[in-house]
Design a protein around this motif. Structure first.
Motif, PDB file in Angstrom:
ATOM      1  N   ILE A  56      32.858  32.870  39.694  1.00 40.33           N
ATOM      2  CA  ILE A  56      31.481  33.464  39.462  1.00 40.33           C
ATOM      3  C   ILE A  56      30.494  32.627  39.878  1.00 40.33           C
ATOM      4  CG2 ILE A  56      29.928  33.590  37.097  1.00 40.33           C
ATOM      5  CD1 ILE A  56      32.278  34.523  35.729  1.00 40.33           C
ATOM      6  N   HIS A 113      32.499  37.804  33.821  1.00 42.77           N
ATOM      7  CA  HIS A 113      32.164  36.581  32.835  1.00 42.77           C
ATOM      8  C   HIS A 113      32.718  37.004  31.232  1.00 42.77           C
ATOM      9  CE1 HIS A 113      29.220  34.642  30.146  1.00 42.77           C
ATOM     10  NE2 HIS A 113      29.524  33.483  30.811  1.00 42.77           N
ATOM     11  N   TYR A 133      36.048  35.737  31.155  1.00 44.70           N
ATOM     12  CA  TYR A 133      35.906  34.408  31.167  1.00 44.70           C
ATOM     13  C   TYR A 133      35.767  33.998  29.625  1.00 44.70           C
ATOM     14  CZ  TYR A 133      34.490  29.735  32.121  1.00 44.70           C
ATOM     15  OH  TYR A 133      34.352  28.421  32.000  1.00 44.70           O
ATOM     16  N   GLN A 134      34.936  34.712  28.765  1.00 46.34           N
ATOM     17  CA  GLN A 134      34.737  34.331  27.561  1.00 46.34           C
ATOM     18  C   GLN A 134      35.825  34.698  26.515  1.00 46.34           C
ATOM     19  OE1 GLN A 134      30.979  36.695  27.175  1.00 46.34           O
ATOM     20  NE2 GLN A 134      29.968  34.812  26.824  1.00 46.34           N
TER      21      GLN A 134
END
Length: 135
Positions: A81, A104, A107-108
């Protein structure tokens, strides 16, 4: 002196192997995608290397996620990212902003160590159409 990445390019400057790498990514063949992107990255001009490296890192991060290596996935997706941010909103007809957004979101959720539930959990690389040859 700070330099800002300029992502204007001619379509003919795009590596001809990129569509193959994208097809592998979108087919969730992340390890093969990594191999293809690594070859492209080695041959790419310095200014495009972070773009290919970012795609490569996200692909390998997703491979790690498939294999329950959440720490490796988090590290590589985060790095990917970061590398791709400079190429927003698009580069070589790739919708970089969209890829960052969906990566993202994954990723979270990685700290919760949730495995992918199905194909819908994985991002796809969206290619934009360009009719001018120059962006």
């Amino acid at each position: 002196m700070s330099s800002k990445h300029c992502n204007w390019f001619k379509i003919e400057d795009m590596d001809s192997r990129l569509p193959t790498a994208i097809a592998l990514f979108n087919s969730k063949e992340f390890y093969a995608c990594h191999d293809c992107l690594e070859d492209i990255w080695h041959d790419a001009p310095i200014s495009d290397r972070p773009f290919y490296q970012g795609l490569l890192q996200i692909a390998v991060g997703l491979y790690h996620w498939q294999n329950a290596n959440y720490r490796g996935a988090m590290s590589l997706i985060g790095s990917g990212i970061s590398n791709l941010r400079h190429f927003q909103p698009e580069h070589f007809q790739v919708d970089v902003s969209h890829l960052i957004q969906v990566s993202h979101a994954i990723y979270q959720h990685l700290p919760h160590q949730q495995p992918p539930q199905g194909d819908a959990d994985f991002p796809v690389i969206t290619q934009l159409q360009d009719t001018t040859g120059i962006r």
